[in-house]
Design a protein around this motif. Structure first.
Motif, PDB file in Angstrom:
ATOM      1  N   HIS A 145       0.834  -1.194   0.000  1.00 29.82           N
ATOM      2  CA  HIS A 145       0.000   0.000   0.000  1.00 29.82           C
ATOM      3  C   HIS A 145       0.874   1.250   0.000  1.00 29.82           C
ATOM      4  O   HIS A 145       0.601   2.217  -0.712  1.00 29.82           O
ATOM      5  N   ARG A 146       1.931   1.257   0.800  1.00 25.04           N
ATOM      6  CA  ARG A 146       2.870   2.392   0.856  1.00 25.04           C
ATOM      7  C   ARG A 146       3.535   2.592  -0.494  1.00 25.04           C
ATOM      8  O   ARG A 146       3.672   3.719  -0.965  1.00 25.04           O
ATOM      9  N   ILE A 147       3.961   1.509  -1.130  1.00 26.89           N
ATOM     10  CA  ILE A 147       4.608   1.605  -2.441  1.00 26.89           C
ATOM     11  C   ILE A 147       3.639   2.187  -3.462  1.00 26.89           C
ATOM     12  O   ILE A 147       3.982   3.085  -4.229  1.00 26.89           O
ATOM     13  N   GLY A 148       2.401   1.684  -3.464  1.00 28.48           N
ATOM     14  CA  GLY A 148       1.387   2.207  -4.384  1.00 28.48           C
ATOM     15  C   GLY A 148       1.094   3.671  -4.122  1.00 28.48           C
ATOM     16  O   GLY A 148       0.974   4.484  -5.050  1.00 28.48           O
ATOM     17  N   HIS A 149       1.017   4.036  -2.847  1.00 35.22           N
ATOM     18  CA  HIS A 149       0.763   5.433  -2.481  1.00 35.22           C
ATOM     19  C   HIS A 149       1.917   6.319  -2.942  1.00 35.22           C
ATOM     20  O   HIS A 149       1.704   7.399  -3.507  1.00 35.22           O
ATOM     21  N   VAL A 154       4.273  10.288  -6.776  1.00 34.29           N
ATOM     22  CA  VAL A 154       5.281  10.660  -7.768  1.00 34.29           C
ATOM     23  C   VAL A 154       4.600  10.983  -9.094  1.00 34.29           C
ATOM     24  O   VAL A 154       4.947  11.975  -9.760  1.00 34.29           O
ATOM     25  N   GLN A 155       3.624  10.180  -9.507  1.00 36.06           N
ATOM     26  CA  GLN A 155       2.925  10.434 -10.763  1.00 36.06           C
ATOM     27  C   GLN A 155       2.201  11.787 -10.721  1.00 36.06           C
ATOM     28  O   GLN A 155       2.217  12.541 -11.692  1.00 36.06           O
TER      29      GLN A 155
END
Length: 180
Positions: A145-149, A154-155
């Motif tokens: 979840h942290r990586i996706g967030h 960044v996007q």
């Protein structure tokens, strides 16, 4: 659901607290049953560290103290997941040494088999307690979840930078066309 979890942990830990305290006070009664297991485990312990005692009574005391402390920690909700795994680890030699239903007279076998199955049930409960995240996401989910967030952040930052760059280019082009 918190009261149910708390009650279940207290009920599960009761066996370990009572038997741990009893066996810590009087380890001598378990020594004959534990001796075959400790004789097999002793050389492995010596390989790990020669400073760890390998005599049967001391190992019974260590196992009992671990069960007593682990049971109390499980009952109070402190470090429940790791403690449940430790208690499961102490239950295996206890079960093998204390309830060898594959040996002895038929009446003894039936009693040992019942106790063996009870300990398997306790082991299952401990494994459930070790896997229980109390409704909170596990580490794997939280990391993903942290990586996706972070990826989405960044996007968004890239999109915002591109938009502002386009605005800056237009402003500069407009400024060049102005007289002055």
């Amino acid at each position: 659901m918190k009261p149910v979890r708390s009650l279940a942990r207290v009920m599960l830990s009761g066996v370990f607290v009572v038997s741990g305290a009893r066996n810590l006070q009087n380890p001598g009664r378990l020594v004959p049953a534990a001796k075959p297991v400790t004789d097999r485990v002793g050389p492995l312990i010596q390989q790990v560290s020669p400073r760890i005692p390998t005599d049967t009574e001391t190992l019974v005391r260590i196992n009992s103290a671990t069960q007593l402390i682990g049971g109390l920690m499980l009952a109070t909700g402190k470090f429940t997941r790791p403690v449940a795994l430790v208690l499961a680890g102490t239950l295996v030699p206890t079960t093998v040494a204390g309830h060898p239903f594959w040996q002895g007279e038929p009446a003894e076998r039936a009693q040992h088999q019942t106790q063996f199955m009870k300990n398997l049930g306790l082991l299952g409960g401990l494994l459930l307690a070790a896997a229980d995240t109390e409704g909170k996401p596990g580490l794997r989910w939280r990391a993903g979840h942290r990586i996706g967030h972070s990826r989405r952040s960044v996007q968004r930052a890239v999109r915002t930078a591109r938009r502002e760059a386009r605005i800056a280019v237009r402003s500069a082009a407009t400024a060049r066309r102005l007289p002055g």
